[in-house]
Design a protein around this motif. Structure first.
Motif, short mmCIF file in Angstrom:
data_model
loop_
_atom_site.label_atom_id
_atom_site.label_comp_id
_atom_site.label_asym_id
_atom_site.label_seq_id
_atom_site.Cartn_x
_atom_site.Cartn_y
_atom_site.Cartn_z
N THR A 398 8.64 53.37 111.61
CA THR A 398 8.31 54.65 110.97
C THR A 398 8.50 55.81 111.93
O THR A 398 8.98 56.90 111.56
CB THR A 398 6.87 54.62 110.44
N LEU A 401 12.10 56.88 112.05
CA LEU A 401 12.47 57.69 110.89
C LEU A 401 11.95 59.12 111.05
O LEU A 401 12.63 60.08 110.66
CB LEU A 401 11.91 57.07 109.61
N TYR A 437 15.90 60.32 101.83
CA TYR A 437 14.72 59.61 102.36
C TYR A 437 13.85 59.12 101.22
O TYR A 437 13.49 59.87 100.32
CB TYR A 437 13.94 60.58 103.26
#
Length: 465
Positions: A398, A401, A437
């Motif tokens: 995460t 990202l 996304y």
């Protein structure tokens, strides 16, 4: 010189410096709305002047009725009633104007704060609980917006009322004026102590407001989880513990307020009875008329109340300064670089039909300069290929990202995107349009599913949705 040095030292006190810095921000809005502030001050001055004038007219009216002076009663009564009625309409006008300006100021400040927060670096703003942010942008901003319109007019009207009443009494009897001011030294001498306590309680109350909202928000948002894991009793006890904490602070503040109320109340009573006794003595000696007695008592009361109003401006100043400081704390967080450079604009405009390559070169990732999530990592992703980030929980999937979306900055290394012609740019907040996304968690905003889908393209047709 010693007094000046003490005053400078007092101003350099850390809490004082913070409050003064906060008020510099408040004054930026006062200057923005200076026309309305001046108009509101003028209305306040007119109302104050009419109040003083009414007391003076009442003196002549009483003396006319009692035969102390030879004056037609009807014109005096007409002036007195006209002034009283005019004050009613002025107060109504003041309420109307103040509400309109206060709402406009509040909306403007909240808009400015909202826009600023939405463009703040994610890592900086995420350090604050959402409930704390809501309290700062709600209740604290509300306190500030009220001060923008009302503080300077309140200062002006209180001072004018105080000075006017003092000089009217002084004109008729200097000794009476000194008696009416007898409580001033006590008020001044206790100012520093009251300033410290006001600062302490205001901070605690604002912090408690944020904590209360955080507890309630977390409980209601996670009610399913709390019920599923049998945590209802635990969270109920936490809420009761917080309520007790708030109760203790409220009682401490009430004890302090009662102590001050007793001290200032006794002083006020002593001054009032002294004024009344001295005025009766002058009346008994035949030095003043019944009208002058009435005016003395009215002016002495006005003098005492206006002096209290002037003194109460200090706690108000502190309260607004602390609330403004809480808002400024989040406003002064670092902002994102959201503007595209010419190079980035050209690259994004021209890359739609080209193959792109994403390269993370020797990057290191950490949150708020604490423990690193990972160090010296490399990654490459190319158009037409599926690249997967695989790893256990907490290993940085995460976080990576977030780096790609510009929500975070790598502590070391670089992240670039290049096209097939060899042109490249660094990734950041302004380059998010390069990515599609899909969030891991369910994220649904208010409205229908169609409304949510149209957030990224508001003119999308039903067929496109």
């Amino acid at each position: 010189m010693k007094i000046i040095d003490k005053f400078r030292k007092y101003l350099n006190h850390n809490e004082i410096k913070k409050i003064l810095h906060s008020w510099s921000w408040i004054f930026s809005y006062i200057l923005r709305y200076k026309g309305q502030v001046i108009a509101f001050s003028c209305i306040g001055l007119i109302s104050t002047a009419m109040g003083l004038f009414t007391s003076w007219i009442m003196k002549d009216l009483i003396d006319s009725v009692t035969g102390q002076i030879s004056m037609a009663i009807a014109p005096v009564v007409a002036v007195y009633l006209g002034t009283a009625v005019a004050k009613i309409f002025i107060n109504a006008l003041t309420n109307r104007v103040s509400l309109k300006v206060r709402l406009n100021v509040g909306i403007q400040i909240k808009n400015d704060v909202y826009d600023r927060l939405m463009n703040t670096e994610w890592t900086a703003i995420s350090a604050y609980h959402s409930a704390d942010i809501m309290t700062r942008t709600g209740a604290d901003v509300g306190i500030v917006s009220n001060m923008v319109l009302s503080y300077i007019p309140n200062v002006v009207t209180a001072l004018v009322n105080f000075i006017g009443a003092f000089f009217i009494i002084l004109h008729y009897d200097p000794i009476m004026a000194l008696i009416a001011l007898a409580g001033a030294p006590v008020t001044v001498l206790t100012a520093r102590f009251r300033f410290g306590k006001a600062t302490e309680f205001q901070k605690k109350n604002r912090e408690l407001a944020s904590e209360r909202l955080a507890i309630e928000e977390e409980s209601y948002q996670n009610l399913q989880t709390i019920k599923s894991f049998g945590l209802v009793d635990l969270f109920s006890q936490r809420f009761r513990n917080f309520q007790q904490k708030g109760f203790n602070v409220a009682m401490d503040q009430n004890r302090y307020q009662n102590q001050m109320m007793i001290v200032m109340g006794l002083m006020g009573q002593l001054v009032s009875y002294s004024c009344y006794g001295f005025a009766l003595y002058r009346l008994w000696k035949g030095d003043i008329t019944y009208g002058t007695l009435s005016m003395f008592m009215s002016m002495a009361s006005s003098l005492t109340s206006s002096f209290s109003s002037v003194v109460s401006l200090a706690p108000t100043f502190i309260k607004a300064g602390i609330s403004a400081g809480r808002v400024l704390e989040i406003l002064e967080l670092p902002a994102e670089k959201a503007e595209l450079t010419e190079k980035e604009k050209d690259f994004i405009d021209n890359c739609r039909q080209k193959s792109l390559t994403l390269v993370c070169d020797n990057i290191s990732c950490s949150y708020n300069n604490e423990t690193f999530v990972y160090k010296n990592s490399h990654m490459k992703a190319e158009s037409g290929k599926i690249t997967a980030l695989i790893g256990a929980s907490g290993k940085g999937k995460t976080s990576t990202l977030r780096l790609l979306l510009g929500l975070m900055k790598p502590k070391d290394g670089s992240i670039t995107v290049s096209d097939e012609d060899g042109d490249s740019i660094n990734l950041g907040p302004a380059t998010r349009s390069l990515f599609s996304y899909v969030p891991q968690n369910n994220t649904v905003f208010s409205g229908t599913i169609a409304d949510n889908l149209r957030l990224v393209k508001q003119d999308a047709t039903d067929e496109e949705v």
